[in-house]
Design an enzyme around this catalytic site. Structure first.
Site: not given
Ligand code: ADP
Ligand code: MG
Length: 386
Positions: A109, A197
């Protein structure tokens, strides 16, 4: 403003961030051609909607033949995708990204956001990327790496290498990660981003680092200086009520409670919602009708509130500072006459000419409960909406 995954990935590529090969299609007829052009033997069919959790909602489908791709497209096109991040109605699918299926080794991530508390741009990274990052953040926050960058300073290659090592990346992957993070940071700074993101950021079996998903939220207030970004807006993905409201300069946000709120001023609206919660109720919406409220805007506000599925009562809370309360009361009466009212309503007026305004409402033929005190008004509407 949010954009689609395919739009985020196209921006990524402009900033040297690697993404899998992919083609966007608007109907199933173009699916087989896209598959052939991509030249893969495994494809992933990805519904383009402004929400995450698409994998969990059935909007990301792994396919091993062109026939499977066509079946997946037929199923998705024209339907609404419901994910853990949408409401029960979901979001309409009119575009699909067909992407080359990747041999995934690890799912990481990587995200950037503005941390108002530390007044820094915060980089978030984790070895536990993929579809359950929210769970990781809630249950094992120690697995989230945080790194703050002074917005007046710069993100250095050394910073990137240090984060890469915390992500247990080695060799060539460290260079690829550095490029990726510098690219993300550059987009963040130059395009006035609130949140960016990549989840998951994957490493592949053949040792590549790729952005497999992309999410970007831009600062609406800065869109005027980014025409290229403003063009990416897709209103089909936005809340119809919020769009309709903005045409009347009303700031409206749908919520899932039962008490409709009509308030002037964002701060007073927040305080009103808190007070409703405090007395055991829950707001059906946030609505700031603004300073120079007109009867037309009040009417539109009533209309919008009454279309909320769960609404069982309305609380109007107006502070007459610039506008006079008697004019507001007239506006409320005109609005009710125009759009009708079949819900209990409590009106609290305070400020210039409040007694005159309350008197007008009390003398009307409509069933309006008036209050001069906000706490009493909140208690009353919670009681009437139970
Ligand atoms: P969302 O976050 O909305 O669920 P993602 O694009 O992150 O959508 O996809 C969900 C999951 O599907 C990913 O975590 C990954 O495991 C898998 N996936 C997505 N795209 C591909 C791809 N091109 N190749 C292989 N797997 C993929
Ligand atoms: Mg994702």
């Amino acid at each position: 403003m949010h954009i689609h995954e395919y739009q985020a990935k196209s921006l990524f590529r402009k900033f040297n961030i690697q993404t899998p090969v992919a083609i966007l299609i608007n109907n199933t007829e173009n699916a087989s051609k896209a598959c052939a052009e991509l030249g893969c033997d495994v494809w992933v069919v990805k519904a383009q909607v402004h929400a995450g959790g698409r994998g969990k909602g059935g909007g990301v489908i792994l396919c091993h033949s062109i026939e499977e791709v066509e079946n997946a497209c037929n199923k998705l096109f024209g339907s609404n995708l419901v994910t853990p991040q949408t409401d029960a109605k979901g979001l309409p699918i009119s575009q699909i990204l067909i992407e080359g299926g990747q041999n995934i080794k690890r799912e990481l991530y990587l995200g950037l956001l503005v941390d108002r508390q530390t007044q820094k741009i915060t980089i978030l990274a984790s070895t536990e990327g993929g579809m359950d990052i929210e769970k990781v953040a809630a249950e094992s926050p120690e697995k989230i790496i945080k790194f703050g960058v002074d917005p007046l300073g710069a993100l250095t290659e050394d910073d990137c290498v240090s984060i890469a090592s915390k992500l247990e990346l080695e060799g060539e992957l460290i260079n690829q990660f550095t490029k990726t993070l510098l690219g993300l940071y550059e987009i963040f700074i130059t395009k006035d981003v609130n949140l960016i993101e990549i989840n998951p950021l994957i490493t592949t079996i053949d040792n590549n680092l790729l952005a497999l998903d992309g999410k970007i939220d831009f600062d609406d207030n800065a869109l005027y200086r980014h025409e290229d970004i403003a063009e990416l807006r897709d209103t089909s993905q936005e809340d119809e009520k919020e769009n309709e409201a903005s045409k009347y300069q009303l700031n409206y946000i749908s919520l899932d409670g039962t008490i409709g709120c009509m308030v002037n001023g964002a701060g007073l609206a927040m305080a009103t919602m808190d007070l409703i919660e405090h007395h055991g109720g829950s707001p059906a919406n946030f609505l700031d009708v603004g300073g120079g409220t007109t009867a037309e805007r009040v009417a539109k506000a009533f209309e919008l509130i009454q279309t909320e599925a769960n609404v069982r009562g309305i609380l109007v809370n107006i502070f007459g500072g610039i506008v006079r309360c008697d004019l507001i009361a007239e506006g409320i009466l005109q609005a009710i006459e125009k759009v009708g009212l079949n819900l209990p309503i409590v009106v609290r007026l305070e400020g210039t000419n409040a007694p005159e305004g309350l008197k007008l409402l009390d003398e009307s033929t409509f069933n309006i409960h008036t209050e001069a005190d906000l706490t009493q008004a909140a208690i009353k509407i919670v009681e009437l909406s139970a």
